[in-house]
Write a protein that holds these residues in place. Structure first.
Motif, PDB file in Angstrom:
ATOM      1  N   LYS A 150      -1.350  12.850  -1.254  1.00  0.00           N
ATOM      2  CA  LYS A 150      -0.739  12.797   0.063  1.00  0.00           C
ATOM      3  C   LYS A 150      -1.221  11.538   0.799  1.00  0.00           C
ATOM      4  CE  LYS A 150       0.851  16.362   3.143  1.00  0.00           C
ATOM      5  NZ  LYS A 150       1.036  15.579   4.336  1.00  0.00           N
ATOM      6  N   CYS A 151      -0.308  10.828   1.423  1.00  0.00           N
ATOM      7  CA  CYS A 151      -0.655   9.582   2.122  1.00  0.00           C
ATOM      8  C   CYS A 151      -0.560   9.789   3.639  1.00  0.00           C
ATOM      9  CB  CYS A 151       0.298   8.470   1.681  1.00  0.00           C
ATOM     10  SG  CYS A 151      -0.066   6.863   2.409  1.00  0.00           S
ATOM     11  N   ASN A 152      -1.289   8.951   4.395  1.00  0.00           N
ATOM     12  CA  ASN A 152      -1.234   9.030   5.865  1.00  0.00           C
ATOM     13  C   ASN A 152       0.156   8.759   6.418  1.00  0.00           C
ATOM     14  OD1 ASN A 152      -3.894   9.650   6.175  1.00  0.00           O
ATOM     15  ND2 ASN A 152      -4.559   7.505   6.337  1.00  0.00           N
ATOM     16  N   CYS A 153       1.001   8.085   5.606  1.00  0.00           N
ATOM     17  CA  CYS A 153       2.356   7.765   6.081  1.00  0.00           C
ATOM     18  C   CYS A 153       3.272   8.993   6.020  1.00  0.00           C
ATOM     19  CB  CYS A 153       2.959   6.620   5.272  1.00  0.00           C
ATOM     20  SG  CYS A 153       3.402   7.082   3.584  1.00  0.00           S
ATOM     21  N   GLY A 154       2.760  10.086   5.472  1.00  0.00           N
ATOM     22  CA  GLY A 154       3.541  11.320   5.430  1.00  0.00           C
ATOM     23  C   GLY A 154       4.211  11.574   4.085  1.00  0.00           C
ATOM     24  N   ARG A 155       4.097  10.599   3.155  1.00  0.00           N
ATOM     25  CA  ARG A 155       4.725  10.778   1.847  1.00  0.00           C
ATOM     26  C   ARG A 155       3.646  11.014   0.785  1.00  0.00           C
ATOM     27  NH1 ARG A 155       8.044   5.622   1.010  1.00  0.00           N
ATOM     28  NH2 ARG A 155       5.945   4.806   1.281  1.00  0.00           N
ATOM     29  N   ARG A 156       4.081  11.028  -0.462  1.00  0.00           N
ATOM     30  CA  ARG A 156       3.130  11.280  -1.551  1.00  0.00           C
ATOM     31  C   ARG A 156       3.085  10.111  -2.531  1.00  0.00           C
ATOM     32  NH1 ARG A 156       0.544  15.858  -2.482  1.00  0.00           N
ATOM     33  NH2 ARG A 156       1.094  17.642  -1.184  1.00  0.00           N
ATOM     34  N   GLY A 157       1.905   9.891  -3.109  1.00  0.00           N
ATOM     35  CA  GLY A 157       1.771   8.975  -4.239  1.00  0.00           C
ATOM     36  C   GLY A 157       1.798   7.498  -3.917  1.00  0.00           C
ATOM     37  N   CYS A 158       1.499   7.117  -2.657  1.00  0.00           N
ATOM     38  CA  CYS A 158       1.468   5.687  -2.307  1.00  0.00           C
ATOM     39  C   CYS A 158       0.271   5.009  -3.007  1.00  0.00           C
ATOM     40  CB  CYS A 158       1.330   5.508  -0.805  1.00  0.00           C
ATOM     41  SG  CYS A 158       2.783   6.028   0.101  1.00  0.00           S
ATOM     42  N   LEU A 159       0.457   3.719  -3.336  1.00  0.00           N
ATOM     43  CA  LEU A 159      -0.570   2.954  -4.054  1.00  0.00           C
ATOM     44  C   LEU A 159      -1.936   3.033  -3.372  1.00  0.00           C
ATOM     45  CD1 LEU A 159      -1.225   0.999  -6.409  1.00  0.00           C
ATOM     46  CD2 LEU A 159      -0.550  -0.884  -4.896  1.00  0.00           C
TER      47      LEU A 159
ATOM     48  N   GLY B 130       0.811  -1.213   0.000  1.00  0.00           N
ATOM     49  CA  GLY B 130       0.000   0.000   0.000  1.00  0.00           C
ATOM     50  C   GLY B 130       0.847   1.266   0.000  1.00  0.00           C
ATOM     51  N   HIS B 131       2.085   1.133   0.472  1.00  0.00           N
ATOM     52  CA  HIS B 131       2.966   2.303   0.554  1.00  0.00           C
ATOM     53  C   HIS B 131       4.100   2.240  -0.466  1.00  0.00           C
ATOM     54  CE1 HIS B 131       0.705   3.825   3.876  1.00  0.00           C
ATOM     55  NE2 HIS B 131       0.713   2.606   4.382  1.00  0.00           N
ATOM     56  N   VAL B 132       3.875   1.487  -1.516  1.00  0.00           N
ATOM     57  CA  VAL B 132       4.775   1.565  -2.669  1.00  0.00           C
ATOM     58  C   VAL B 132       4.383   2.823  -3.448  1.00  0.00           C
ATOM     59  CG1 VAL B 132       5.254   0.517  -4.922  1.00  0.00           C
ATOM     60  CG2 VAL B 132       5.273  -0.893  -2.867  1.00  0.00           C
TER      61      VAL B 132
HETATM   62 ZN   LIG Z   1       2.006   5.832   2.270  1.00  0.00          ZN
END
Ligand SMILES: [Zn+2]
Length: 327
Positions: free
Chosen positions: A171-180, A161-163
């Motif tokens: 924007k993703c909840n993990c703090g990065r951008r563009g996660c699957l 999910g975070h690839v």
């Molecule tokens: Zn993510």
């Protein structure tokens, strides 16, 4: 009467739990909310009370406890970064259950538990190399290689999910951008609706009425009824997932990829564009080799069955018991 293991699936909104025999029969099943409690201890107190009521006279037949959870760290039996549940950064869940019931308790990632469930009682029963992709609020992945679950060195293998699929993307909840998972998940579907609804082509879409179409299930209903924006969103989602699966197939050469979870219930709305784009994107020598399945297991049962089967595996696997059993 057979011995049983308590299987617990801690989801973001609902916790499911049940008693499971060694042969994978789910004897009893119940559920309760995960949220609305005053921290983990308050949640735990309610859950163990409900489990104790469920086991009742069978309590002496309980051999152990298996737990599946998002961000579950099997090495430490903890849920890490459970801040979205308001539980703090690291909760030692397996140890807490083990101490309360005085039985061995084991915890793994919820998608890994789903993969173990498919291997125990689902379509992957006779497969050694396959992946299960859970499509819920987020996107999880459980991986079997050579008949063995892949955990990774630090217990986090399968965070598909975070690839990152678009470095400048959502924007993703993990703090990065563009996660699957910002594209391919129930929440990703809603993000896509918001992203595309202002296109001129979709002016008349029913999805402009947000109260009538508040979630991905409603978007699936609209797509099935022929709404062009809803159809486009599923086609786009299938395309993004196809790119990811083409990469996975190149990496793992699996016999099958099994889709499970709420969004997988969209069935052909997702599968048709997925297969169409996948056939275009997958390496030529691997084209058509990996089967795409929708899980046939009852979504209520699969994670509980998987979590319990994981505990049965660990209890039976003496080679692991010295280092991993939490007593
Ligand atoms: Zn993510």
């Amino acid at each position: 009467m057979d011995e049983v293991v308590v299987g617990i699936d801690i989801g973001g909104t609902v916790t499911k739990f049940g008693l499971v025999t060694k042969t994978g029969k789910v004897v009893l099943l119940d559920r309760m909310p995960t949220t609305g409690f005053d921290g983990f201890n308050d949640y735990f107190k309610t859950l163990v009370h409900k489990i104790s009521v469920m086991t009742g006279k069978m309590s002496d037949r309980v051999t152990g406890i298996g737990i599946g959870a998002p961000m579950g760290n099997f090495l430490e039996g903890s849920i890490d970064m459970a801040t979205n549940l308001g539980w703090g950064k690291k909760i030692m869940v397996a140890r807490t259950f083990s101490e309360f019931f005085n039985k061995p308790a084991f915890l793994t990632n919820d998608a890994t538990a789903a993969a173990i469930g498919e291997k125990t009682g689902g379509v992957a029963k006779n497969m050694d190399d396959f992946l299960v992709i859970t499509l819920g609020t987020g996107l999880g992945c459980g991986i079997y290689v050579n008949g063995t679950v892949l955990h990774g060195k630090h217990g986090y293998a399968g965070e598909l999910g975070h690839v990152i699929v678009d470095p400048k993307g959502r924007k993703c909840n993990c703090g990065r951008r563009g996660c699957l998972e910002t594209y391919v998940s129930a929440s990703g579907i809603m993000k896509s609706v918001r992203a595309f609804k202002n296109k001129k082509l979709f002016e008349g879409s029913v999805l402009h009425d947000r109260t009538a179409y508040p979630d991905s299930k409603a978007v699936a209903r609209a797509a099935a009824a022929g709404d062009p924006l809803a159809e486009y969103v599923f086609e786009f989602t299938g395309k993004v997932l196809a790119d990811a699966l083409a990469n996975i197939i190149a990496m793992f050469n699996p016999e099958a990829i099994i889709l499970s979870g709420g969004l997988a219930n969209a069935g052909n709305l997702l599968i048709d564009p997925l297969e169409q784009f996948l056939n275009q994107k997958v390496l030529t020598n691997l084209c058509g080799k990996t089967k795409i399945h929708i899980s046939k297991l009852d979504s209520e049962k699969i994670a509980v069955l998987g979590a319990a089967s994981y505990a049965w595996q660990m209890i039976n696997d003496h080679s692991h018991s010295n280092s991993l059993m939490v007593c």
